[in-house]
Structures are given as structure tokens and as C-alpha cells.
Design a protein around this motif. Structure first.
Motif, mmCIF file in Angstrom:
data_model
loop_
_atom_site.group_PDB
_atom_site.id
_atom_site.type_symbol
_atom_site.label_atom_id
_atom_site.label_comp_id
_atom_site.label_asym_id
_atom_site.label_seq_id
_atom_site.Cartn_x
_atom_site.Cartn_y
_atom_site.Cartn_z
ATOM 1 N N ASP A 116 76.892 107.981 0.672
ATOM 2 C CA ASP A 116 75.822 106.800 0.642
ATOM 3 C C ASP A 116 75.125 106.373 0.872
ATOM 4 O O ASP A 116 74.115 105.331 0.741
ATOM 5 C CB ASP A 116 77.303 106.158 -0.501
ATOM 6 C CG ASP A 116 77.613 106.902 -1.728
ATOM 7 O OD1 ASP A 116 77.160 107.788 -2.030
ATOM 8 O OD2 ASP A 116 78.899 106.402 -2.250
ATOM 9 N N GLN A 122 81.585 110.560 0.998
ATOM 10 C CA GLN A 122 81.379 110.340 0.282
ATOM 11 C C GLN A 122 80.486 108.441 0.630
ATOM 12 O O GLN A 122 79.270 107.786 0.298
ATOM 13 C CB GLN A 122 81.970 110.211 -1.013
ATOM 14 C CG GLN A 122 80.853 109.624 -2.147
ATOM 15 C CD GLN A 122 80.062 111.036 -2.716
ATOM 16 O OE1 GLN A 122 80.460 111.549 -2.464
ATOM 17 N NE2 GLN A 122 78.285 110.632 -1.985
ATOM 18 N N ALA A 151 79.073 123.108 -7.036
ATOM 19 C CA ALA A 151 79.627 122.018 -6.332
ATOM 20 C C ALA A 151 79.257 121.811 -4.847
ATOM 21 O O ALA A 151 79.235 122.967 -4.023
ATOM 22 C CB ALA A 151 80.700 121.727 -6.721
ATOM 23 N N THR A 152 78.322 120.926 -4.537
ATOM 24 C CA THR A 152 78.782 121.204 -3.301
ATOM 25 C C THR A 152 79.997 120.297 -2.446
ATOM 26 O O THR A 152 80.217 119.393 -2.508
ATOM 27 C CB THR A 152 77.185 119.696 -2.945
ATOM 28 O OG1 THR A 152 76.116 120.308 -3.862
ATOM 29 C CG2 THR A 152 77.105 119.407 -1.031
ATOM 30 N N PRO A 190 84.364 117.647 -2.422
ATOM 31 C CA PRO A 190 83.352 117.692 -3.132
ATOM 32 C C PRO A 190 82.467 116.266 -3.035
ATOM 33 O O PRO A 190 83.211 115.495 -2.681
ATOM 34 C CB PRO A 190 84.110 117.370 -4.315
ATOM 35 C CG PRO A 190 84.962 118.260 -4.490
ATOM 36 C CD PRO A 190 85.623 117.985 -2.775
ATOM 37 N N VAL A 191 81.150 116.403 -2.426
ATOM 38 C CA VAL A 191 80.327 115.449 -2.692
ATOM 39 C C VAL A 191 79.078 115.240 -2.636
ATOM 40 O O VAL A 191 78.367 116.420 -3.512
ATOM 41 C CB VAL A 191 79.839 115.392 -1.497
ATOM 42 C CG1 VAL A 191 78.906 116.784 -0.694
ATOM 43 C CG2 VAL A 191 79.700 113.969 -1.083
ATOM 44 N N THR A 192 78.883 114.799 -3.920
ATOM 45 C CA THR A 192 77.218 114.128 -4.241
ATOM 46 C C THR A 192 76.789 113.616 -3.239
ATOM 47 O O THR A 192 76.717 112.433 -3.366
ATOM 48 C CB THR A 192 77.562 113.274 -5.579
ATOM 49 O OG1 THR A 192 78.591 113.567 -6.690
ATOM 50 C CG2 THR A 192 75.920 113.230 -6.115
ATOM 51 N N SER A 193 75.296 114.892 -2.977
ATOM 52 C CA SER A 193 74.451 113.911 -2.155
ATOM 53 C C SER A 193 72.637 114.253 -2.528
ATOM 54 O O SER A 193 72.592 115.710 -3.475
ATOM 55 C CB SER A 193 74.439 114.711 -1.114
ATOM 56 O OG SER A 193 73.605 114.392 -0.536
ATOM 57 N N THR A 194 72.102 113.479 -2.382
ATOM 58 C CA THR A 194 70.551 114.004 -2.243
ATOM 59 C C THR A 194 70.093 114.638 -0.932
ATOM 60 O O THR A 194 68.678 114.517 -0.555
ATOM 61 C CB THR A 194 70.112 113.254 -3.046
ATOM 62 O OG1 THR A 194 69.538 112.206 -2.051
ATOM 63 C CG2 THR A 194 70.418 112.656 -4.309
#
Length: 317
Positions: free
Chosen positions: A277, A273, A80-81, A110-114
Motif C-alpha cells: 500500500d 500489504q 489469488a495473488t 495473499p496480497v492485493t496489488s496493482t
């Protein structure tokens, strides 16, 4: 693993690259493979010996981003990032100036990232502070904001957030050569702060002042903001204490004085987050001034100490 160890208080030369054992995971802590770390002026002060209670040798770094390598928390699966900020990182325990960091689970967000590692690493401390101060001020689209200390990393982040939300913004700098960087960040009016009386482009003053200079300018910011406006102190570039502060005499009736401390950003996964975003959508435009390798951490500290940066300095291990 390689780590930059501050062996004693002193100049940048006290930061030594050493081989250390990868920390062993223990209850309540998880191991993070560091992919990037933002550098901060508070780390300069710790390195110089101005952080009471810090014992050397110590791996500095009050923030980092990375990937969970070994976990003791179900919400933090391996791979997980994550990001981590403050919580005595780099002070009470080793921080982000390393290839791996053992960190308390409570700090990991936790973070969702590209985003690229350098862009993501530029966000946590800087943007969580800027977003927190922005939210504390309660700024709305169409209002007017003055940022004092505009070319600091938090100032540049605040300018990006303000621009993304349609806020007319003025920002101060002591160095005319940094004006173009402020304009590129979305600032509408660049003001030269030469130590004399500051004038804003608004006759009745800005609706809000985000004061990142702090003690030396807070009282003047109360003078500049429109009657009934708000001043938020969220930086300490000039120190911590306002000497001989007289609230009744110095705070105009109806004007509000508040503050935001970056420690309040700890555990702010939802806010981070939101920032990520907005960066991915192009609403916020993060300013990465320069990227250093871990091996060049002493040079990075000299660069910050000489006040050469306009925006965020990032280390990639």
C-alpha cells in the motif's frame, strides 16, 4: 515447466535450465504460477555449498510472488495473488527459480496489488526484513537513523521506509559510485566506509543504527549510537559470529542491542500489504536494480557475486 536447477555446489555455472514436471498438488500445499522472484545473497551461499543440509539437485529461491494455480486451502482461491518467503524454500524443498512452485499453504501470503510483477517481486524478503527491523527499532518521525550496508537491497529498502516516515538518515557504502543511488532512495547523508573509524553527521550519534553488515561492525555500531539508543543487527554481510564479545565492556550502559531475522517475516501478510500500500501510494520507493530472465539466472548470480547491484535483483520467468 522450466526451472533453474542447482545441480551441485559450485560457481554460477552449476545453475542449469531444465524441463521438469509441474509439481502435483498435495494436502497442505498449493501450486503457484511464479510471476517473479527476488534474488538474495543467501542463495549464493547455498549454491556455493555453505547451507548445511541442502541436497542437490535443488531449485533455489527463498522467495517468490505469483498467482495460485491450484489450491488446497479455502483462503487461497485459484487466481489469488500471493507471496512466499523463507520457510526452507529453495533448501528443504524447491523454491522460486521456476515457472511453478509447490509451496506450503502456511507460507503463502495473499496480497492485493496493482504493482508490476518486477516491483512486487522486489518487495517480500527485502521489505519485510527492512520493515521488521524498522518496527523492532521503534523509530519515530524526526529521529536519526544510521544504516550500515546501505547499498544492500535491505539497506535501500530501509532508506526508502525511513524517508517515507520523515526520519533523518545516514547510510554507509564502500563504493563512492553508489552514492547517487543512496541519495535517490532518500538518504540524507552518504558515508564512505573504508574500514577506518566511521564518523556520523550527528555529534552525539544517531538515535538508532540498523546494522546490515553484522558481525564485523556491530561493536562499532554500539560505539556510534547515542547513549540510550538502539542497535539492531539484521544482516550478515560480514558473517555470523562476533568473536570475543564482552557485553559488559562493549555495550554502553543504557544502550540497547537487538536483532531482527527475516524468518520472523514468515506469514506476515498484514505487514506485506502495508508495504505494498505504501509503495502504491508513493510513500516507499522500491529500488529494482536489474531484471533477469530465468534463462539468465547464472548471469544474475555472477552479477550479485561481483557486488554490482545497488538494490534488488529480480528474476522474471
Amino acid at each position: 515447466m522450466r526451472a533453474a536447477v542447482c545441480v551441485r555446489a559450485g560457481g554460477p555455472e552449476v545453475l542449469e535450465i531444465r524441463e521438469l514436471p509441474v509439481p502435483a498438488v498435495r494436502a497442505g500445499w498449493s501450486l503457484v504460477r511464479v510471476t517473479g522472484a527476488g534474488l538474495n545473497r543467501s542463495e549464493l551461499r547455498t549454491r556455493q555449498g555453505h547451507s548445511p543440509g541442502v541436497r542437490f539437485p535443488r531449485v533455489l529461491g527463498i522467495e517468490c510472488v505469483g498467482v495460485v494455480a491450484a489450491s488446497t486451502d479455502p483462503r487461497l482461491p485459484e487466481g489469488a495473488t500471493v507471496a512466499a518467503v523463507m520457510g526452507e524454500m529453495g533448501r528443504e524443498f524447491d523454491g522460486g527459480y521456476a515457472e511453478y512452485a509447490l509451496l506450503p499453504n502456511a507460507l503463502l501470503m495473499p496480497v492485493t496489488s496493482t504493482l508490476s510483477p518486477e516491483t512486487l517481486a522486489a518487495l517480500p524478503e527485502t521489505y519485510l526484513t527492512a520493515q521488521g527491523a524498522f518496527d523492532t527499532l521503534g523509530i519515530r518521525p524526526g529521529e536519526r537513523l544510521l544504516i550500515r550496508g546501505g547499498t544492500s537491497s535491505v539497506g535501500m529498502a530501509a532508506a526508502s521506509i525511513a524517508h517515507g516516515h520523515g526520519v533523518e538518515t545516514a547510510a554507509t557504502t564502500r563504493r563512492p559510485g553508489k552514492a547517487d543511488a543512496l541519495l535517490a532512495a532518500g538518504v540524507d547523508h552518504v558515508l564512505r566506509d573504508d574500514g577506518g573509524p566511521l564518523r556520523t553527521p550527528w555529534p552525539d550519534g544517531p538515535d538508532h543504527v540498523l546494522d546490515l553488515v553484522g558481525a564485523a561492525t556491530a561493536v562499532d555500531s554500539l560505539r556510534l549510537v547515542r547513549r540510550g539508543g538502539t542497535v539492531c543487527v539484521a544482516g550478515s554481510l560480514s558473517g555470523w559470529l562476533i568473536r570475543d564479545f564482552e557485553p559488559i565492556a562493549m555495550v554502553p550502559s543504557g544502550t540497547r542491542l537487538t536483532a531482527f531475522h527475516s524468518r520472523d517475516a514468515q506469514g506476515g501478510a498484514a505487514v506485506l500489504q502495508r508495504v505494498v500500500d505504501n509503495v502504491e501510494a508513493g510513500v516507499y520507493r522500491p529500488n529494482v536494480d536489474r531484471i533477469f530472465a530465468l534463462a539468465d539466472i547464472a548471469a544474475a548470480h555472477r552479477y550479485m557475486e561481483d557486488d554490482r547491484a545497488t538494490g534488488k535483483v529480480v528474476m522474471l520467468p
